[in-house]
Design an enzyme around this catalytic site. Structure first.
Site, PDB file in Angstrom:
ATOM      1  N   ALA A 226       0.859  -1.192   0.000  1.00 14.09           N
ATOM      2  CA  ALA A 226       0.000   0.000   0.000  1.00 14.09           C
ATOM      3  C   ALA A 226       0.890   1.236   0.000  1.00 14.09           C
ATOM      4  CB  ALA A 226      -0.890  -0.026   1.234  1.00 14.09           C
TER       5      ALA A 226
ATOM      6  N   GLY B 140       0.750  -5.089   1.068  1.00 16.93           N
ATOM      7  CA  GLY B 140      -0.366  -5.171   0.126  1.00 16.93           C
ATOM      8  C   GLY B 140       0.041  -5.777  -1.196  1.00 16.93           C
TER       9      GLY B 140
ATOM     10  N   GLU C  99      -0.213  -9.347  -0.627  1.00 17.64           N
ATOM     11  CA  GLU C  99      -1.640  -9.674  -0.474  1.00 17.64           C
ATOM     12  C   GLU C  99      -2.325  -9.711  -1.840  1.00 17.64           C
ATOM     13  OE1 GLU C  99      -3.223  -8.197   3.628  1.00 17.64           O
ATOM     14  OE2 GLU C  99      -1.996  -6.594   2.787  1.00 17.64           O
TER      15      GLU C  99
ATOM     16  N   GLU D  85       3.782  -5.227   7.471  1.00 20.73           N
ATOM     17  CA  GLU D  85       2.860  -4.231   8.018  1.00 20.73           C
ATOM     18  C   GLU D  85       3.070  -3.990   9.504  1.00 20.73           C
ATOM     19  OE1 GLU D  85       2.069  -6.570   5.839  1.00 20.73           O
ATOM     20  OE2 GLU D  85       0.449  -5.943   4.514  1.00 20.73           O
TER      21      GLU D  85
HETATM   22  C1  LIG Z   1      -8.230   0.512   6.046  1.00 20.05           C
HETATM   23  C2  LIG Z   1      -7.239   0.542   4.941  1.00 20.05           C
HETATM   24  C3  LIG Z   1      -6.896  -0.846   4.510  1.00 20.05           C
HETATM   25  C4  LIG Z   1      -5.588  -0.813   3.883  1.00 20.05           C
HETATM   26  C5  LIG Z   1      -5.036  -2.193   3.891  1.00 20.05           C
HETATM   27  C6  LIG Z   1      -3.598  -2.062   3.945  1.00 20.05           C
HETATM   28  C7  LIG Z   1      -2.907  -3.391   3.955  1.00 20.05           C
HETATM   29  C8  LIG Z   1      -1.566  -3.218   3.417  1.00 20.05           C
HETATM   30  C9  LIG Z   1      -0.689  -2.451   4.032  1.00 20.05           C
HETATM   31  C10 LIG Z   1       0.631  -2.225   3.425  1.00 20.05           C
HETATM   32  O1  LIG Z   1       0.956  -2.681   2.351  1.00 20.05           O
HETATM   33  S1  LIG Z   1       1.674  -1.241   4.297  1.00 20.05           S
HETATM   34  C11 LIG Z   1       3.117  -1.178   3.297  1.00 20.05           C
HETATM   35  C12 LIG Z   1       3.872  -2.457   3.321  1.00 20.05           C
HETATM   36  N1  LIG Z   1       5.105  -2.302   2.623  1.00 20.05           N
HETATM   37  C13 LIG Z   1       6.231  -2.006   3.226  1.00 20.05           C
HETATM   38  O2  LIG Z   1       6.304  -1.905   4.424  1.00 20.05           O
HETATM   39  C14 LIG Z   1       7.427  -1.808   2.347  1.00 20.05           C
HETATM   40  C15 LIG Z   1       8.095  -0.536   2.727  1.00 20.05           C
HETATM   41  N2  LIG Z   1       9.243  -0.284   1.893  1.00 20.05           N
HETATM   42  C16 LIG Z   1      10.430  -0.884   2.095  1.00 20.05           C
HETATM   43  O3  LIG Z   1      10.617  -1.726   2.926  1.00 20.05           O
HETATM   44  C17 LIG Z   1      11.548  -0.439   1.213  1.00 20.05           C
HETATM   45  O4  LIG Z   1      11.270   0.863   0.797  1.00 20.05           O
HETATM   46  C18 LIG Z   1      11.738  -1.345  -0.019  1.00 20.05           C
HETATM   47  C19 LIG Z   1      10.451  -1.501  -0.793  1.00 20.05           C
HETATM   48  C20 LIG Z   1      12.260  -2.722   0.428  1.00 20.05           C
HETATM   49  C21 LIG Z   1      12.790  -0.688  -0.953  1.00 20.05           C
HETATM   50  O5  LIG Z   1      13.961  -0.441  -0.227  1.00 20.05           O
HETATM   51  P1  LIG Z   1      15.137   0.439  -0.857  1.00 20.05           P
HETATM   52  O6  LIG Z   1      16.216   0.475   0.160  1.00 20.05           O
HETATM   53  O7  LIG Z   1      15.455  -0.053  -2.198  1.00 20.05           O
HETATM   54  O8  LIG Z   1      14.530   1.887  -1.083  1.00 20.05           O
HETATM   55  P2  LIG Z   1      13.923   2.912  -0.031  1.00 20.05           P
HETATM   56  O9  LIG Z   1      14.840   4.056   0.084  1.00 20.05           O
HETATM   57  O10 LIG Z   1      13.519   2.232   1.205  1.00 20.05           O
HETATM   58  O11 LIG Z   1      12.590   3.358  -0.768  1.00 20.05           O
HETATM   59  C22 LIG Z   1      12.636   4.084  -1.984  1.00 20.05           C
HETATM   60  C23 LIG Z   1      11.545   5.121  -1.963  1.00 20.05           C
HETATM   61  O12 LIG Z   1      10.296   4.446  -2.003  1.00 20.05           O
HETATM   62  C24 LIG Z   1       9.465   4.895  -0.957  1.00 20.05           C
HETATM   63  N3  LIG Z   1       8.584   3.771  -0.558  1.00 20.05           N
HETATM   64  C25 LIG Z   1       8.945   2.511  -0.343  1.00 20.05           C
HETATM   65  N4  LIG Z   1       7.883   1.764  -0.052  1.00 20.05           N
HETATM   66  C26 LIG Z   1       6.823   2.585  -0.082  1.00 20.05           C
HETATM   67  C27 LIG Z   1       5.433   2.389   0.138  1.00 20.05           C
HETATM   68  N5  LIG Z   1       4.922   1.191   0.440  1.00 20.05           N
HETATM   69  N6  LIG Z   1       4.634   3.459   0.055  1.00 20.05           N
HETATM   70  C28 LIG Z   1       5.114   4.675  -0.283  1.00 20.05           C
HETATM   71  N7  LIG Z   1       6.442   4.926  -0.503  1.00 20.05           N
HETATM   72  C29 LIG Z   1       7.270   3.882  -0.407  1.00 20.05           C
HETATM   73  C30 LIG Z   1      10.427   5.301   0.133  1.00 20.05           C
HETATM   74  O13 LIG Z   1       9.836   6.164   1.037  1.00 20.05           O
HETATM   75  C31 LIG Z   1      11.550   5.923  -0.670  1.00 20.05           C
HETATM   76  O14 LIG Z   1      11.149   7.219  -1.013  1.00 20.05           O
HETATM   77  P3  LIG Z   1      11.745   8.467  -0.241  1.00 20.05           P
HETATM   78  O15 LIG Z   1      11.184   8.421   1.156  1.00 20.05           O
HETATM   79  O16 LIG Z   1      13.234   8.315  -0.245  1.00 20.05           O
HETATM   80  O17 LIG Z   1      11.233   9.618  -1.011  1.00 20.05           O
END
Ligand SMILES: CCCCCCC/C=C/C(=O)SCCNC(=O)CCNC(=O)[C@H](O)C(C)(C)COP(=O)(O)OP(=O)(O)OC[C@H]1O[C@@H](n2cnc3c(N)ncnc32)[C@H](O)[C@@H]1OP(=O)(O)O
Length: 719
Positions: free
Chosen positions: A61, A100, A103, A123
């Site tokens: 997400a 997500g 999922e 998450e």
């Molecule tokens: C009632 C509502 C129901 C909703 C249901 C929701 C159920 C689902 C929930 C979720 O999915 S929560 C999100 C789960 N995902 C994560 O936790 C992944 C988070 N990201 C990471 O672990 C890492 O970023 C990565 C994907 C492994 C990549 O790592 P890497 O070291 O290559 O790069 P980063 O510098 O960490 O990230 C690059 C850039 O991307 C942004 N970013 C990463 N993931 C997300 C995301 N899920 N959403 C938005 N942005 C994301 C990260 O912030 C970086 O950007 P900047 O901050 O540097 O601008």
């Protein structure tokens, strides 16, 4: 935000397009909904493949959307619609499928992963649970024990491990999308009922109730007050005990509680804070994106005590050639043995060969002549460090970066000993240096952006979260620790016990209270510093009062313990007693209680009842106040830097976001009001006097933490 192409005549290919990680933003969800409908309505299309652009399936997400009004198609019905589709849907997982994203893949009928892909449900690390059906589908697919492991820890697993779990159907070393398209063609006319995970029974071991009890106990013990891991167990229990629809309802209820909790907000703030610290800047205007690091191939470590050994291991494990220098023969022998042991244990854990051949040991500082970067890790003594820097400057190539692993000494004084002061920075590691994630990179007034960029990049390469900070006594972490420790001592003088203060701080979420932590680190460390500063030397003949030093209130309690040889765990006595020197089990010590009674009587101090609130407010708000001073002084660029330092270096509970985020959640006006209250009661304690920036922020209407930098800029420009 998602693209549709028809490939090989009969396969509808949906490509998620949302850089950098193809997060499921409203636009991406809308794209998936629309393109799924299109694929299902085209008679030529017999099966569907979902993939992500640029070799990344989906990072989950879009976390940025969590703070605002959610719009666009919701995730849960979207995934249900995919699962219910009449044509087979195959997920082609490259790079990552997280949260997500996984999922979504679990809603597909088949999953093909590249061998280098990683999948997981992280998450919980954002204060949530897999709330798009993940907590209900995963245990049905891979069984309750494995699902509990993945969901409660949030760990990422490799494609190979995912295959072993049955989480993916196939892994490939080739082009994943091509393989998935061929796979989709093959299964185009296969029945789909058995592929819909939500219809599967949940795979439970016979002793499932016992398993849940054990896991719940473990999670409660390790969560330190975080609520998401507990909700994760409850959600998986619902999968194990309820029909799918009721399980989904339970997942929704638990998610709703978490989603609006302060903990989720704190953890999501912290996610972005961790990334923000990489975009460092210096007061000179130098920045991460305009300062290029120089490559480091060969490094040296000077001094192989505890810190030097850990730093050597961290460098060697990351593949650097290291020259490790220790002038004392006996120390060198001991260090060689210890470092080899650390490398061997680490390699065994990670299933790789130990990097023993990366290290060359020597007793002579001349052996560092050809290295690119030196990290000095000798004893914390300015005179000694100055001497080492003079020698290094004479021995090393003119281009060598000279770094000091000091925990708080003046970097500028060290830089002044060298020919090229612009190449000198602090690299403050935390013990054990090969384990702890934090690195403070300290720039002095002469440090060049090149030196800072190089140290920051080296930190990243050895797996550290590096934070660039300015030069002042104690830098950020230890400078803020000082008022915190000071308040803890004053609380003892006024009637508290070490056990009570520690209990309050541990209930707040610290891994260890302040006194247990001091016993672990060794009371003599701070004592030596206070002796060197002329603080720990009461001189009654000079008429210096015991509880007043350098014009401010002082507690000599720690010094008095050290004078008795009570240095903490290593001597078996400190703020607590231990069964034997080196033991880690702290027990309340009746001797200490009598000692405190006598001390209070000697100084005519009347013990009063101190409650939880006072302990927390005085310890934490004095520390936070110092954090505001640090921001005001430009030592840290923003609150995120301080919060990352405290979570990674000082065991601040992550679900509380860090001290500055915590101040924002408590309310800046409340922090200000309580500091004013305590400062009035203790006017001889300057650390309780609210600082200018805190007042200014409150006067500006306590803006959200993301807006503090604007106020900080104004305050700094006025100074
Ligand atoms: C009632 C509502 C129901 C909703 C249901 C929701 C159920 C689902 C929930 C979720 O999915 S929560 C999100 C789960 N995902 C994560 O936790 C992944 C988070 N990201 C990471 O672990 C890492 O970023 C990565 C994907 C492994 C990549 O790592 P890497 O070291 O290559 O790069 P980063 O510098 O960490 O990230 C690059 C850039 O991307 C942004 N970013 C990463 N993931 C997300 C995301 N899920 N959403 C938005 N942005 C994301 C990260 O912030 C970086 O950007 P900047 O901050 O540097 O601008």
């Amino acid at each position: 935000m998602a693209q549709y192409t028809r490939v090989s005549g009969s396969v509808g290919l949906i490509t998620l397009q949302s850089p950098p990680v193809n997060a499921l933003s409203a636009a991406v969800r809308q794209g998936i909904v629309d393109l799924m409908q299109r694929a299902l309505s085209e008679p030529e299309v017999k099966s569907v493949v979902i993939c992500g652009q640029n070799g990344i399936f989906c990072g989950g997400a879009d976390i940025k959307e969590f703070g605002g009004q959610m719009s666009g198609p919701p995730l849960i019905p979207m995934i249900h619609a995919i699962e219910a589709a009449s044509k087979p849907v195959v997920a082609a997982i490259e790079g990552i499928a997280l949260g997500g994203g996984l999922e979504l893949a679990l809603g597909c009928h088949y999953r093909i992963a590249h061998s280098k892909a990683r999948v997981g449900l992280p998450e919980v690390t954002l204060g949530l649970l897999p709330g798009a059906g993940g907590s209900q589908r995963l245990p049905r697919l891979i069984g309750v024990p494995a699902a509990l492991d993945l969901i409660t820890t949030g760990r990422h697993v490799t494609a190979a491990e995912a295959l072993k779990f049955g989480l993916v159907d196939q892994i490939t070393d080739h082009n994943t999308v091509n393989v998935a398209v061929k796979f989709a063609q093959r299964v185009a006319d296969q029945p789909l009922d058995a592929r819909r995970i939500s219809t599967h029974p949940c795979l439970c071991p016979s002793d499932v109730a016992v398993l849940f009890e054990e896991v719940m106990q473990r999670v409660r013990r390790t969560a330190r007050g975080a609520i998401a891991p507990i909700a994760c167990v409850q959600a998986v229990r619902a999968a194990a005990t309820l029909p799918y629809n009721q399980g989904m309802e339970r997942e929704r209820e638990l998610m709703a509680t978490l989603f609006t909790s302060g903990q989720a907000r704190a953890l999501q703030y912290f996610f972005f804070a961790q990334r923000a610290v990489g975009r460092w800047s210096m007061p000179s205007g130098a920045r991460w994106d305009t300062s290029k690091p120089r490559p480091v191939h060969k490094a040296a470590v000077i001094g192989l005590g505890t810190m030097g050994r850990g730093i050597t291991v961290a460098l060697a494990q990351a593949g650097f050639s290291v020259v490790a220098v220790e002038t004392q023969e006996k120390q060198l022998m001991e260090a060689k043995q210890a470092i080899s042991g650390m490398l061997e244990r680490g390699a065994k854990r990670r299933g790789v060969a130990p990097a023993l051949d990366k290290i060359n040991y020597g007793r002579n500082i001349q052996s560092v002549a050809d290295v690119d970067l030196v990290i000095e890790a000798v004893f914390e003594d300015m005179a000694l460090k100055k001497k080492v820097f003079q020698q290094l400057s004479a021995v090393c190539k003119p281009s060598t970066f000279l770094c000091s692993n000091t925990s708080g000494l003046d970097i500028d004084q060290l830089a002044c000993q060298t020919r090229n002061p612009e190449l000198v920075v602090g690299m403050h590691f935390f013990a054990p240096a090969h384990v702890m994630k934090l690195l403070e990179v300290v720039y002095g007034p002469k440090s060049s952006p090149l030196a800072v960029a190089t140290a920051m990049q080296l930190g990243k390469k050895i797996g550290k979260v590096s934070v660039a900070v300015g030069n002042c006594r104690g830098f950020v972490g230890n400078r803020m620790l000082k008022p915190y420790l000071e308040q803890a001592l004053f609380l003892l003088e006024e009637g508290a016990t070490p056990e009570f203060v520690d209990q309050v701080l541990e209930e707040f979420g610290f891994a260890m209270g302040v006194f247990r932590m001091s016993d672990l680190s060794g009371l003599d460390v701070g004592w030596k510093v206070r002796l060197a500063d002329g603080l720990a030397m009461p001189d009654p003949t000079m008429g210096q009062p015991t509880r007043l030093r350098q014009g401010r209130r002082y507690s000599p309690l720690g010094d008095l313990l050290c004078e008795q040889g009570r240095f903490g765990q290593k001597t078996g006595r400190g703020w607590y007693q231990y069964d034997k020197p080196g033991s880690q089990v702290a027990k309340p010590d009746p001797w200490l209680h009598s000692f405190l009674d006598e001390y209070r009587a000697r100084h005519a101090l009347v013990a009063h009842r101190i409650d939880h609130q006072e302990v927390l407010e005085r310890c934490l708000y004095s520390m936070i106040n110092e954090g505001f001073r640090i921001l005001e002084d430009g030592i840290a660029a923003g609150p995120e830097d301080i919060d990352v330092i405290y979570v990674f270096g000082y065991s601040w509970p992550r679900h509380r976001g860090g001290p500055m985020f915590y101040a924002a959640t408590v309310g800046l006006n409340k922090v200000l009001e309580r500091l004013e209250h305590y400062y009035q009661a203790h006017p001889d304690v300057p650390s309780l006097q609210p600082c200018h920036l805190l007042r200014k922020l409150v006067a500006s209407g306590s803006p959200p933490i993301q807006k503090w930098r604007e106020v900080i800029k104004k305050v700094r420009s006025q100074l």
